[in-house]
Scaffold this motif. Structure first.
Motif, short mmCIF file in Angstrom:
data_model
loop_
_atom_site.label_atom_id
_atom_site.label_comp_id
_atom_site.label_asym_id
_atom_site.label_seq_id
_atom_site.Cartn_x
_atom_site.Cartn_y
_atom_site.Cartn_z
N GLY A 57 0.54 -1.21 -0.02
CA GLY A 57 0.03 0.01 -0.07
C GLY A 57 0.84 1.25 0.00
O GLY A 57 0.45 2.21 0.52
N ASP A 58 2.21 1.11 -0.46
CA ASP A 58 3.13 2.38 -0.32
C ASP A 58 3.25 2.83 0.97
O ASP A 58 3.30 4.08 1.36
CB ASP A 58 2.48 3.46 -1.39
N TYR A 59 2.96 2.19 2.08
CA TYR A 59 3.11 2.60 3.39
C TYR A 59 4.72 2.96 3.55
O TYR A 59 5.41 2.45 2.88
CB TYR A 59 2.91 1.43 4.22
N LEU A 60 4.61 4.04 4.39
CA LEU A 60 5.90 4.76 4.61
C LEU A 60 6.52 5.42 3.43
O LEU A 60 6.62 6.68 3.43
CB LEU A 60 7.07 3.70 5.30
N ARG A 61 7.02 4.90 2.66
CA ARG A 61 7.48 5.35 1.20
C ARG A 61 7.31 4.11 0.05
O ARG A 61 7.36 3.04 0.48
CB ARG A 61 9.00 5.95 1.19
N SER A 62 7.11 4.52 -0.93
CA SER A 62 6.81 3.65 -1.95
C SER A 62 8.18 2.51 -1.93
O SER A 62 9.21 3.00 -2.38
CB SER A 62 6.78 4.38 -3.40
N GLY A 63 7.96 1.42 -1.99
CA GLY A 63 8.97 0.59 -2.33
C GLY A 63 9.67 0.09 -0.81
O GLY A 63 10.66 -0.87 -0.71
N LEU B 55 18.35 3.15 17.56
CA LEU B 55 17.14 3.93 17.07
C LEU B 55 17.80 4.59 16.05
O LEU B 55 17.09 4.71 14.91
CB LEU B 55 16.67 5.07 18.23
N THR B 56 19.04 4.91 16.11
CA THR B 56 19.68 5.47 14.63
C THR B 56 19.71 4.44 13.54
O THR B 56 19.37 4.70 12.40
CB THR B 56 21.18 6.01 14.81
N ALA B 57 20.02 3.27 13.69
CA ALA B 57 20.14 2.31 13.01
C ALA B 57 18.45 1.98 12.13
O ALA B 57 18.38 1.92 11.18
CB ALA B 57 20.50 0.86 13.51
N MET B 58 17.58 2.00 13.17
CA MET B 58 16.08 2.01 12.82
C MET B 58 15.88 3.10 11.80
O MET B 58 15.28 2.56 10.66
CB MET B 58 14.96 2.04 13.83
N CYS B 59 16.17 4.22 12.12
CA CYS B 59 15.90 5.30 11.05
C CYS B 59 16.70 4.99 9.60
O CYS B 59 16.24 5.22 8.80
CB CYS B 59 16.48 6.52 11.75
N GLU B 60 18.14 4.72 10.04
CA GLU B 60 18.90 4.73 8.56
C GLU B 60 18.33 3.24 7.79
O GLU B 60 18.67 3.74 6.51
CB GLU B 60 20.23 4.59 8.91
N LYS B 61 17.87 2.20 8.49
CA LYS B 61 17.49 1.18 7.64
C LYS B 61 16.19 1.14 7.17
O LYS B 61 15.76 0.70 6.11
CB LYS B 61 17.84 -0.11 8.52
N LEU B 62 15.11 1.97 7.76
CA LEU B 62 13.89 1.88 7.26
C LEU B 62 12.97 3.29 7.44
O LEU B 62 12.28 3.81 6.57
CB LEU B 62 13.08 0.71 8.03
N LEU B 63 13.23 3.67 8.60
CA LEU B 63 12.29 4.74 8.94
C LEU B 63 12.35 6.22 8.01
O LEU B 63 11.54 6.76 7.51
CB LEU B 63 12.21 5.34 10.52
#
Lengths: 229, 83
Positions: A57-63, B55-63
């Motif tokens: 659903g393009d959650y967070l960012r597309s892909g 937390l920094t790793a979470m941000c860099e890898k996904l958030l």
């Protein structure tokens, strides 16, 4: 030996069937369908295709979510061994999020979803994916995306252009992409991400009302390169 | 432990959404708005003792996608971390 291509389906993929049909039409061999939750890819693949759609659903960012799925770890590992990877539309977004390709796809500059056939210039005709095109050729391929606005910093863009890694450019105003980039190649030329949908333009000329046939040579390029390898 | 991660588009990255909202504010008669940038607030409830490195790793890898976005981690009871 029969051509072995895998098409990955994520929850929300919607061009996976079209991709499989295109691969089957051109190679004569059925595409292997792989689910995002699978941890392993089939062996001896000639090509991995990441289709368009709206994964997660393009959650967070597309892909972004798809890039974290189990199968993507296997795709990254396969790409590092040199297995060719094609990402179209959402597949391109997944490839950038997985850092297999540089840059990112932002919301279209005009804020609107764009669904039409656009003119592209083929910039690189020496790659695995583009050898059947003529240098500088204009082709027409459909686009259908909301987040297709390619972004990378100036240094990265210069490097991509200097290394011949811009595969396709929009030949008309489209989504605001930096330097009109529509498709980019990895450093080794074996990963291609593009927003336009070549799999929607594979019909023979006789039925070209269905999107034209300019996408066909992309698949023929890959097939020819691997069949002769 | 509550943690807030603020994800923002980096300066220089076009924000068409922010531009549209800016335009809409002007249309509503609000004067003096110089610019609008839209980001994302992510609230995490994490185990006590979760450190800044994790937390920094979470941000860099996904958030956040650090190609286009910067992030700020707040609410750790320690000096704010900004990258």
């Amino acid at each position: 030996m029969a051509f072995r291509a895998a098409v990955i389906t994520f929850p929300g993929s919607n061009c996976d069937r079209d991709m499989a049909v295109a691969l089957e039409q051109i190679s004569g061999a059925p595409a292997i369908r792989v689910w995002h939750g699978d941890a392993e890819l089939p062996e001896r693949l000639d090509l991995i295709a990441l289709p368009g759609g709206f994964s997660y659903g393009d959650y967070l960012r597309s892909g972004a979510m798809a890039a974290t799925s189990p199968i993507m770890r296997a795709v990254v590992a396969a790409a590092s061994r040199g297995v060719p990877v094609l990402g179209v539309c959402n597949g391109f977004q997944v490839l950038t999020e997985a850092r297999l390709l540089p840059g990112a796809l932002l919301r279209n500059a005009g804020q609107r979803f764009i669904c039409r056939t656009v003119a592209l210039t083929v910039e690189n005709t020496s790659s695995l994916f583009t050898s059947a095109y003529v240098p500088g050729e204009q082709i027409r391929i459909p686009v259908a995306h909301h987040d297709g606005n390619y972004f990378a910093d100036a240094e990265t863009l210069d490097r991509l252009e200097g290394e011949g890694r811009v595969a396709f450019r929009y030949a008309e105003a489209c989504n605001g992409s930096a330097r009109d980039i529509a498709g980019v190649l990895s450093a080794n030329g074996r990963v291609l991400g593009m927003m336009p949908h070549p799999e929607r333009a594979i019909e023979p000329a006789a039925v070209s009302a269905l999107g034209g046939s300019d996408g066909r040579r992309l698949f023929e390029s890959v097939f020819a390169a691997l069949a002769s390898a | 432990m509550q943690v807030r991660v603020l994800v923002r588009l980096k300066p220089g990255v076009l924000d068409p959404q922010g531009r549209a909202v800016h335009h809409a504010l002007e249309g509503l008669g609000f004067a003096g708005v110089e610019d609008v940038r839209i980001g994302r607030l992510i609230e995490l409830d994490v185990a006590n003792g979760t450190d800044h490195t994790a937390l920094t790793a979470m941000c860099e890898k996904l958030l956040a996608n650090t190609v286009i976005e910067s992030f700020t981690i707040e609410g750790l009871g320690e000096p704010e971390g900004t990258r």
